[in-house]
Design a protein around this motif. Structure first.
Motif, PDB file in Angstrom:
ATOM      1  N   LYS A 431       0.518  -1.274  -0.183  1.00 40.49           N
ATOM      2  CA  LYS A 431      -0.428  -0.306   0.045  1.00 40.49           C
ATOM      3  C   LYS A 431       1.001   1.709   0.070  1.00 40.49           C
ATOM      4  N   GLY A 435       0.885   3.667  -3.069  1.00 39.24           N
ATOM      5  CA  GLY A 435       0.194   4.631  -2.564  1.00 39.24           C
ATOM      6  C   GLY A 435       1.083   5.799  -2.300  1.00 39.24           C
ATOM      7  N   GLY A 459      -6.428   9.105  -4.707  1.00 40.11           N
ATOM      8  CA  GLY A 459      -5.000   8.738  -3.563  1.00 40.11           C
ATOM      9  C   GLY A 459      -4.292   9.422  -2.904  1.00 40.11           C
ATOM     10  N   LYS A 515       0.111  12.928  -6.199  1.00 41.09           N
ATOM     11  CA  LYS A 515       1.044  11.710  -5.079  1.00 41.09           C
ATOM     12  C   LYS A 515       2.349  11.989  -4.224  1.00 41.09           C
TER      13      LYS A 515
END
Ligand code: ADP
Ligand code: MG
Length: 607
Positions: A431, A435, A459, A515
């Motif tokens: 993750k 992520g 996200g 992100k």
């Protein structure tokens, strides 16, 4: 590229679909666990309803006896005579109705909660499956399990509880009533019932096969229509419209004929069973009348017997329906349970680091689980230091995208290891890895059917509007977004604005930028774009690439010239590795690729 299924192929496919369920059907019942108290209530209520249903004929019999006694005695005491049996009957009617209302509502609550628990568990199990699973499974088929099959299990479950309990109790109760009223009438009834039931089930199985045949015929004509309409341009370019219409017409005729035969069969069967039921009433009245005339039973008893035998007959009918429902339900449950495994996928790993962006592929060999015999990567070695840009090039099918997929741990290598910041990625928390460490931008950006803002926020749910605007500016997307009347709240996709490829790609870049990953994988990110949008998108990408490790996959070599290292892949093996200058000087594969491409583009410019 579809091909028409001929009849036998189609039937085989249909049967295969029926067989696919391999899960343990009964373990699905564990999703009823939280509803056990409600279930007990529903069972008690259904049993109670059935109990009152068996008492009703007896009360009817009592009322008839009372009415019968009225005729032969005085008229004055009418109310007195019938008050008690009539009130008793009324009481049973009312209790039966109240019980019915209660158990149906309790049961539908249980059914809905059960279905949503199963759906959630199945969805979770599907969402967490890894990429290899989806290489071998069709999404349409999985959706079917999530919707149709769960629905089927739910309705079977409800029917089993309601019909099953009610009819078993009613059947047993009414049989006891029948026997206590008149053993000899019961014996007669049993004989004819056994005979008629076996005849009925024989005819029923003939009807079922006729029905399957008719359904297959319809499936054939549907597949013809699907194929023709799906490939209409090809049909037209061969001027085959009339032929296809004729073919479709023939298949419709066959289906209509099969359904007409089935209709005739169903008609005769229904008429026959009505005749049999009525015949049994007449038979009971005939023999019962004889017993009545010889004083062996009373009129009330005969009435009660008739009414009870109707209940027995209806219960038997319902129970035979129930059997086919049980079969359907367990098959559907097996199909649901096949993919409902609560611990799916590989161990997710636990390690979380503060990411630097150092990547090593050490002797990686890989083949896709769906095609284990084809080696996609062989002894692949590559070191990428933090902040470096590495380019992967090579022919289509060489394995470039696969390198990215392995780094994201969509698949595990067969041999060798992949290190991220000197830790094997199999030890890292997936993750966290996907992520927040890795950003991937592919050829076809996927946006969800929501607003532009929510698409960028995907996200990183906690990002503020200001942060969203900032990354949109960096991705050269702010200008075109603010030109939409609804700006960042413009809906994308279905029932919203359709964006151009370049616009979608810039939104995808903004999303990746938000992100803030330490490693960026650009997989032919501009190759689907026209020249002018390629320019804006490339500019946006360049900003995105500073201060990160970048793996850029490209077949247009002009974009990889400045990379710190260029890797030429050929059929899963590294053919050459070096800077642009090194590789050009070697005059090897890269040199030829570059020369071919410049020739081609110059040639194109010339025409
Ligand atoms: P490239 O990106 O260089 O064009 P890919 O990495 O996509 O090549 O594919 C490499 C090889 O792996 C090809 O032969 C392709 O057919 C095969 N392949 C790619 N994806 C899958 C998959 N999901 N399942 C099975 N084989 C695949
Ligand atoms: Mg590719």
């Amino acid at each position: 590229t579809t091909h028409r299924l001929n009849n036998s192929e189609l039937t085989r496919q249909l049967h295969r679909y029926e067989e696919t369920g391999q899960g343990d059907s009964f373990s699905i019942l564990r999703y009823l666990k939280d509803d056990i108290p409600a279930l007990v209530v529903a069972v008690l209520l259904a049993g109670g309803v059935a109990y009152f249903n068996t008492l009703i004929p007896l009360a009817l019999g009592n009322l008839t006896t009372a009415l019968n006694s009225l005729n032969s005695f005085s008229h004055g005491s009418f109310l007195n005579t019938i008050r008690h049996p009539a009130l008793q009957l009324l009481k049973y009617y009312c209790l039966h109705s109240v019980g019915t209302a209660l158990y149906i509502s309790v049961l539908s609550g249980i059914g809905e909660r059960f279905a949503s628990r199963v759906r959630l568990a199945l969805f979770r199990s599907l969402v967490f499956r890894d990429a290899a699973f989806y290489d071998t499974h069709k999404v349409g088929e999985l959706i079917n399990r999530l919707t149709g099959d769960v629905q089927e299990v739910k309705s079977s479950l409800k029917q089993i509880i309601s019909l099953g309990i009610r009819n078993t109790v009613q059947f047993t109760g009414s049989c006891i009533s029948l026997y206590t009223i008149s053993p000899s009438l019961t014996a007669l009834l049993c004989c004819s019932a056994v005979f008629l039931t076996s005849l009925g089930s024989l005819l029923g199985s003939l009807l079922r096969s006729a029905s399957r045949h008719a359904q297959d015929q319809v499936a054939v004509s549907t597949s013809i229509a699907e194929e023709v309409l799906g490939n209409l341009t090809t049909v037209k370019s061969f001027a085959m419209e009339e032929e296809e219409v004729a073919k479709y017409g023939n298949s419709l005729e066959a289906a209509a004929a099969a359904y007409s035969r089935l209709g005739l069969g169903i008609g005769l069967f229904t008429a026959g069973s009505a005749l049999a039921t009525n015949g049994m009433v007449l038979q009971t009245l005939f023999y019962g009348g004889y017993l009545l005339s010889s004083g062996q039973v009373g009129a009330g008893d005969l009435m009660a017997f008739l009414a009870s035998s109707q209940i027995v007959q209806r219960s038997l009918q319902n129970m035979s329906l129930l059997i086919s429902q049980v079969v359907k339900g367990t098959t559907a449950a097996a199909r649901v349970m096949q993919y409902l495994d609560e611990n799916t996928g590989r161990s997710p790993g636990e390690v979380i680091l503060s990411p630097v962006g150092d990547i090593s592929f050490r002797g990686v060999s890989f083949s896709y689980p769906s095609r284990p015999e084809v080696a996609v990567l062989e002894n692949f070695n590559l070191d990428i230091r933090p902040g470096q840009t590495v380019a992967l090039c090579g022919a289509s099918g060489a394995g470039k995208t696969t390198v990215g997929a392995l780094l994201e741990r969509f698949y595990d290598p067969k041999e060798g290891s992949i290190l991220f910041d000197e830790k094997s990625i199999s030890e890292l928390d997936t993750k966290w890895l996907r992520g927040s460490c890795l950003g991937y931008i592919g050829q076809e950006p996927v946006l969800f059917a929501t607003t532009i803002k929510e698409n960028i926020r995907y996200g990183v749910p906690r990002a503020s509007d200001a942060e969203i605007e900032e990354v949109a500016r960096a991705a050269n997307a702010h200008n075109f977004i603010s030109e939409f009347p609804e700006g960042y709240d413009t809906m994308v996709g279905e029932r919203g604005t359709t964006l151009s490829g370049g616009q979608k790609q810039r939104i995808a870049i903004a999303r990746a930028l938000l992100k803030n990953p330490s490693v960026l994988i650009l997989d032919e990110a501009t190759s689907a774009l026209d020249a002018s949008s390629e320019k804006v998108v490339s500019e946006a990408l360049q900003k995105l690439c500073t201060d990160r490790t970048v793996i850029v996959i490209a077949h247009r070599l002009s974009t990889v010239r400045d990379a710190d290292c260029i890797v030429v892949l050929n059929k899963g093996k590294i053919e050459e590795k070096g800077t642009h200058g090194d590789l050009m000087a070697m005059e090897g594969a890269y040199f030829h690729l570059v020369r071919n491409q410049t020739d081609v583009s110059e040639g194109r410019a010339g025409t």
